[in-house]
Design an enzyme around this catalytic site. Structure first.
Site, PDB file in Angstrom:
ATOM      1  CE1 TYR A 144      11.506   3.480   6.974  1.00 12.75           C
ATOM      2  CE2 TYR A 144      12.178   1.216   7.427  1.00 12.75           C
ATOM      3  CZ  TYR A 144      12.425   2.449   6.838  1.00 12.75           C
ATOM      4  OH  TYR A 144      13.581   2.651   6.128  1.00 12.75           O
ATOM      5  CG  ASP A 239       6.140  -4.193   5.712  1.00  9.21           C
ATOM      6  OD1 ASP A 239       6.855  -5.200   5.850  1.00  9.21           O
ATOM      7  OD2 ASP A 239       6.589  -3.028   5.699  1.00  9.21           O
ATOM      8  CE  LYS A 267      14.054  -5.026   9.613  1.00 10.58           C
ATOM      9  NZ  LYS A 267      12.984  -4.051   9.524  1.00 10.58           N
TER      10      LYS A 267
END
Ligand SMILES: *Cc1c(COP(=O)(O)O)cnc(C)c1O
Length: 428
Positions: A144, A239, A267
């Site tokens: 994702y 990522d 995050k």
């Protein structure tokens, strides 16, 4: 447990917000039942609107690695907020966070801040395309990278030339520039490069996948990926929105000793406020506007509250390397003891883990990519999830997510969790 107020709030939310939530996984669709509304969180605990307490295993899906409402993070936000919340002008705080972040991760010269992981990944591929002057990207199924169009793509039927949209609203035109590969499959990757000579701008990957459960790269997989990208003059994008500042100070790049060309963050780097970022070497970053021609911007990018929360969080991680040791120890203990309990109860399971990420799939064969992650028994997962929730353990409400541990979690909390697991196993 009573969820009276949560159900009322959910009813009201659904009237004005699609599905009552602002991010789909919160809606409990994969596990059934109605979502629980949070009222506050402190340390390792979440509290809901009915006053129930939960031990938190998602840490806001990653950011709260130090635990909720960490005193140093709160203090920094409270101090900065008094001076105003947004200026539309550069601030010193942005440079401070940039310097600190760059000093913690390997081989990155410059970093640009955005507001989410989605934006970071979206901008990273634009930059890669602008830099290489090529259009196509390769992504791995089950990874994702946020919800921008280029990533909402699934493998086309039997073709390795281009993908197909997996959400209405994503055009075929966009899909044709994203090629999907299975995780951990080098020969497939090689065949894609063979069929798309000089066309691949970049390969983007979660160096440890966290969005199909936790999936660790096979030994040599990332190394070979690095070589293939170099051979083809394609950029490698890690990522690290989840793994960055979580697996180690320098993220996955550091633990696997592999340097990517562009790395995306999110995050943890925002310490619980909306921050994303992408970083690279000067040659690539200087292609970005206002120096270069690749356009990228953001009204609230580098927001002072977000920058200071990120700074306080990274600073704490940077000054206390033992946080990573302690997170690893907690995860290891949880993992070993969970395995014992599940075995004793004759449950078919797979546990994958890396650092403070761990996932449990209810299946008997190893989970190494998206297809094998689909083999889990979802009915079993639902019962397990709701059983644990009733015992006061908040797990990710989806069989395709990892647990993200936070350092406020104590061994007592883990023992409490293991006792809950024992009870739940008996009732499954
Ligand atoms: C969460 C996540 C994203 C998206 O970040 P948002 O802040 O939710 O937009 C991208 N990549 C990975 C690996 C993630 O875990």
């Amino acid at each position: 447990m009573i969820y009276k107020r949560s159900s009322e709030l959910y009813k009201e939310a659904k009237k004005v917000i699609p599905g009552g939530v602002n991010s789909p996984v919160r809606a409990f669709k994969a596990v059934g039942g109605s979502p629980i509304f949070a009222s506050m969180a402190k340390g390792a605990y979440l509290y809901d609107e009915d006053g129930n307490r939960y031990i938190d295993y998602i840490s806001s899906w990653g950011p709260m690695i130090l635990g909720h409402a960490h005193p140093k993070v709160l203090k920094s936000i409270t101090k900065v907020v008094k001076n105003g919340t947004s200026f539309g002008m550069p601030t010193e705080l942005e440079t401070k966070l940039a310097k600190l972040a760059l000093s913690m991760v390997p081989k990155m010269d410059k970093i640009r801040f955005v507001n989410s992981g989605t934006e970071a990944c979206m901008s990273a591929i634009r930059l890669a395309r602008g830099f290489t002057k090529r259009d196509k990207i390769i992504k791995f199924s089950g990874c994702y990278h946020g919800h921008s169009d280029s990533f909402l793509i699934e493998a086309g039927s039997g073709v390795i030339t281009f993908g197909e949209p997996n959400s209405p609203g994503v055009t075929k035109g966009t899909a044709k520039d994203t090629i999907i590969a299975p995780y951990n499959d080098i020969s497939y990757l090689k065949s894609i490069f063979k069929e798309n000579v000089n066309q691949i701008a970049a390969v983007i990957i979660e160096p440890v996948a966290g969005n199909m459960g936790c999936i660790v790269p096979n030994p040599g997989f990332l190394e070979t990926l690095r070589e293939i990208c170099d051979l083809n003059n394609s950029l490698l994008i890690f990522d690290e929105v989840m793994t960055g500042f979580r697996l180690s100070k320098g993220g996955a790049q550091q633990i696997f000793e592999i340097n990517a060309d562009i790395v995306t963050y999110g995050k943890v780097i925002g310490g619980g406020l909306p921050v994303g970022a992408f970083a690279s070497r000067n040659e690539i970053m200087d292609e970005l506007s206002p120096i270069g021609k690749v356009y990228q911007a953001g009204t609230l990018s580098g927001n002072p509250l977000a920058m200071t929360a990120g700074y306080a969080t990274l600073n704490e991680l940077n000054n206390n390397s033992d946080i990573y040791t302690s997170l690893n120890e907690k995860r290891e203990y949880l993992e070993i003891e969970m395995k014992k309990i599940l075995k004793d109860n004759k449950v078919d399971f797979q546990i994958n883990s890396c650092g403070s990420m761990i996932s449990l799939h209810f299946c008997s064969s190893p989970v190494v990519d998206f297809n094998s992650s689909l083999k889990g028994n979802n009915n079993f997962f639902k019962k397990y999830f709701h059983g644990m929730l009733k015992e006061g353990i908040y797990l990710p409400p989806s069989p395709f997510e990892s647990y993200f541990l936070n350092n406020a979690l104590s061994f007592n909390d883990i023992d409490f969790t293991l006792n809950a697991l024992k009870k739940v196993c008996k009732s499954l």
